[in-house]
Design a protein around this motif. Structure first.
Motif, mmCIF file in Angstrom:
data_model
loop_
_atom_site.group_PDB
_atom_site.id
_atom_site.type_symbol
_atom_site.label_atom_id
_atom_site.label_comp_id
_atom_site.label_asym_id
_atom_site.label_seq_id
_atom_site.Cartn_x
_atom_site.Cartn_y
_atom_site.Cartn_z
ATOM 1 N N ASN A 22 0.801 -1.217 0.000
ATOM 2 C CA ASN A 22 0.000 0.000 0.000
ATOM 3 C C ASN A 22 0.837 1.271 0.000
ATOM 4 O O ASN A 22 1.953 1.292 0.539
ATOM 5 N N CYS A 23 0.272 2.312 -0.589
ATOM 6 C CA CYS A 23 0.859 3.649 -0.524
ATOM 7 C C CYS A 23 -0.252 4.665 -0.317
ATOM 8 O O CYS A 23 -1.345 4.507 -0.877
ATOM 9 N N THR A 24 0.039 5.690 0.457
ATOM 10 C CA THR A 24 -0.862 6.826 0.580
ATOM 11 C C THR A 24 -0.154 8.060 0.043
ATOM 12 O O THR A 24 1.086 8.121 0.014
ATOM 13 N N GLN A 64 -4.939 -1.300 -7.424
ATOM 14 C CA GLN A 64 -6.179 -0.635 -6.997
ATOM 15 C C GLN A 64 -5.865 0.807 -6.659
ATOM 16 O O GLN A 64 -4.874 1.098 -5.977
ATOM 17 N N VAL A 65 -6.696 1.724 -7.134
ATOM 18 C CA VAL A 65 -6.521 3.143 -6.857
ATOM 19 C C VAL A 65 -7.819 3.693 -6.277
ATOM 20 O O VAL A 65 -8.895 3.457 -6.823
ATOM 21 N N ASP A 66 -7.708 4.424 -5.199
ATOM 22 C CA ASP A 66 -8.839 5.126 -4.589
ATOM 23 C C ASP A 66 -8.440 6.595 -4.476
ATOM 24 O O ASP A 66 -7.804 6.999 -3.494
ATOM 25 N N LYS A 67 -8.825 7.393 -5.448
ATOM 26 C CA LYS A 67 -8.407 8.794 -5.465
ATOM 27 C C LYS A 67 -9.084 9.592 -4.360
ATOM 28 O O LYS A 67 -8.523 10.560 -3.846
ATOM 29 N N SER A 68 -10.286 9.203 -3.969
ATOM 30 C CA SER A 68 -10.984 9.959 -2.929
ATOM 31 C C SER A 68 -10.271 9.816 -1.590
ATOM 32 O O SER A 68 -10.229 10.743 -0.781
ATOM 33 N N SER A 69 -9.673 8.658 -1.355
ATOM 34 C CA SER A 69 -8.941 8.427 -0.106
ATOM 35 C C SER A 69 -7.443 8.638 -0.268
ATOM 36 O O SER A 69 -6.698 8.514 0.710
ATOM 37 N N LYS A 70 -7.009 8.896 -1.504
ATOM 38 C CA LYS A 70 -5.582 9.070 -1.805
ATOM 39 C C LYS A 70 -4.788 7.853 -1.356
ATOM 40 O O LYS A 70 -3.837 7.932 -0.549
ATOM 41 N N TYR A 71 -5.151 6.732 -1.925
ATOM 42 C CA TYR A 71 -4.625 5.454 -1.466
ATOM 43 C C TYR A 71 -4.524 4.516 -2.663
ATOM 44 O O TYR A 71 -5.456 4.418 -3.456
ATOM 45 N N ILE A 94 2.113 16.382 -14.093
ATOM 46 C CA ILE A 94 2.773 17.173 -15.134
ATOM 47 C C ILE A 94 3.037 18.560 -14.572
ATOM 48 O O ILE A 94 2.114 19.253 -14.125
ATOM 49 N N ILE A 95 4.309 18.946 -14.582
ATOM 50 C CA ILE A 95 4.706 20.282 -14.113
ATOM 51 C C ILE A 95 5.460 20.961 -15.240
ATOM 52 O O ILE A 95 6.479 20.458 -15.703
ATOM 53 N N GLN A 96 4.959 22.107 -15.689
ATOM 54 C CA GLN A 96 5.585 22.876 -16.769
ATOM 55 C C GLN A 96 5.873 21.986 -17.978
ATOM 56 O O GLN A 96 6.954 22.013 -18.561
ATOM 57 N N GLY A 97 4.898 21.161 -18.324
ATOM 58 C CA GLY A 97 4.998 20.336 -19.518
ATOM 59 C C GLY A 97 5.831 19.080 -19.369
ATOM 60 O O GLY A 97 5.990 18.334 -20.337
ATOM 61 N N ALA A 98 6.364 18.821 -18.195
ATOM 62 C CA ALA A 98 7.217 17.652 -17.998
ATOM 63 C C ALA A 98 6.624 16.737 -16.938
ATOM 64 O O ALA A 98 6.035 17.200 -15.963
ATOM 65 N N GLN A 99 6.818 15.438 -17.153
ATOM 66 C CA GLN A 99 6.332 14.475 -16.178
ATOM 67 C C GLN A 99 7.270 14.438 -14.984
ATOM 68 O O GLN A 99 8.489 14.335 -15.137
ATOM 69 N N LYS A 100 6.713 14.500 -13.786
ATOM 70 C CA LYS A 100 7.503 14.388 -12.563
ATOM 71 C C LYS A 100 6.950 13.227 -11.740
ATOM 72 O O LYS A 100 5.752 13.188 -11.441
ATOM 73 N N LEU A 101 7.816 12.280 -11.438
ATOM 74 C CA LEU A 101 7.419 11.141 -10.626
ATOM 75 C C LEU A 101 7.867 11.344 -9.180
ATOM 76 O O LEU A 101 8.965 11.854 -8.927
ATOM 77 N N VAL A 102 7.026 10.927 -8.254
ATOM 78 C CA VAL A 102 7.405 10.854 -6.844
ATOM 79 C C VAL A 102 7.256 9.399 -6.422
ATOM 80 O O VAL A 102 6.195 8.788 -6.646
ATOM 81 N N PHE A 103 8.318 8.853 -5.825
ATOM 82 C CA PHE A 103 8.348 7.449 -5.453
ATOM 83 C C PHE A 103 8.143 7.273 -3.959
ATOM 84 O O PHE A 103 8.588 8.098 -3.155
ATOM 85 N N GLY A 104 7.493 6.178 -3.590
ATOM 86 C CA GLY A 104 7.531 5.729 -2.216
ATOM 87 C C GLY A 104 8.906 5.149 -1.913
ATOM 88 O O GLY A 104 9.719 4.933 -2.815
ATOM 89 N N GLN A 105 9.179 4.896 -0.644
ATOM 90 C CA GLN A 105 10.523 4.420 -0.287
ATOM 91 C C GLN A 105 10.712 2.936 -0.543
ATOM 92 O O GLN A 105 11.834 2.438 -0.437
ATOM 93 N N GLY A 106 9.639 2.229 -0.918
ATOM 94 C CA GLY A 106 9.751 0.813 -1.247
ATOM 95 C C GLY A 106 9.422 -0.086 -0.080
ATOM 96 O O GLY A 106 9.743 0.231 1.076
ATOM 97 N N THR A 107 8.778 -1.225 -0.360
ATOM 98 C CA THR A 107 8.495 -2.259 0.627
ATOM 99 C C THR A 107 9.273 -3.509 0.245
ATOM 100 O O THR A 107 9.132 -4.017 -0.873
#
Lengths: 113, 114
Positions: A22-24, A64-71, A94-107
């Motif tokens: 899981n990720c939040t 599984q994605v739950d956007k309302s719960s951000k989960y 997308i920030i200023q036309g470029a894709q930006k990924l944010v990663f979890g720290q990993g399980t």
């Protein structure tokens, strides 16, 4: 508070078990969600990706994605020893036309025969 | 087989030395990225390039430099200004610039200090 939170584990389960990872997240601007699998000393390997809320299935894997719960979750059915790896969630905007990924720290997951 | 090739697999740096990590892709992808991974942490973006001869700083660009002279190549230089360079460095690419899409990764270079 981190934008993406992921329980680092380690998580150890017997072969054949159902695994839930899981990720939040806190940023409503994230639009695109990915799960990667990373074996030791290797690069991340894309497992699944999805835009929308709901479930997406691919073989033994369900995202599984739950956007309302951000989960978001990744389920692994009939887990195998070869599934032992670190699993990373990643979220994209997308920030200023470029894709930006944010990663979890990993399980870190271990499947015991 | 198409993919992303990173070399070398292991690299050692002496104090005050600049080192360059290679990333080559034969996927004909437009955009390329460099990330740093530290133990127990997620990946952090160093630099990215959406088109040849153009690149942008990521979240942790200080002490690093890049070039993008060819579409298939995006080398990363770790300069002596980077005081804590020991990490696993990953290169990634996407088919096109902009838009949400999967990023595909190479197998990384592990950099250590001598």
């Amino acid at each position: 508070q981190k934008e993406v939170e992921q329980d680092p584990g380690p998580l150890s389960v017997p072969e054949g078990a159902i695994v839930s990872l899981n990720c939040t997240y806190s940023n409503s601007a994230f639009q695109y969600f990915m799960w990667y699998r990373q074996y030791s000393r290797k690069g991340p390997e894309l497992l699944m990706y999805t835009y929308s809320s709901g479930n997406k299935e691919d073989g033994r894997f369900t995202a599984q994605v739950d956007k309302s719960s951000k989960y978001i979750s990744l389920f692994i059915r009939d887990s195998q020893p070869s599934d032992s790896a670190t699993y990373l969630c990643a979220m994209s905007q997308i920030i200023q036309g470029a894709q930006k990924l944010v990663f979890g720290q990993g399980t870190r997951l271990t499947i015991n025969p | 087989d198409g993919g992303i090739t990173q070399s070398p697999k292991y690299l050692f740096r002496k104090e005050g030395q600049n080192v360059t990590l290679s990333c080559e892709q034969n996927l004909n992808h437009d955009a390329m990225y460099w990330y740093r991974q530290d133990p127990g942490q997620g990946l952090r973006l160093i630099y990215y390039s959406q088109i040849v001869n153009d690149f942008q700083k990521g979240d942790i660009a200080e002490g690093y430099s890049v070039s993008r002279e060819k579409k298939e190549s995006f080398p990363l230089t770790v300069t002596s200004a980077q005081k804590n360079p020991t990490a696993f460095y990953l290169c990634a690419s996407t088919r096109s610039r902009g838009g949400n899409q999967p990023q595909h990764f190479g197998d990384g270079t592990r950099l250590s200090i001598l």
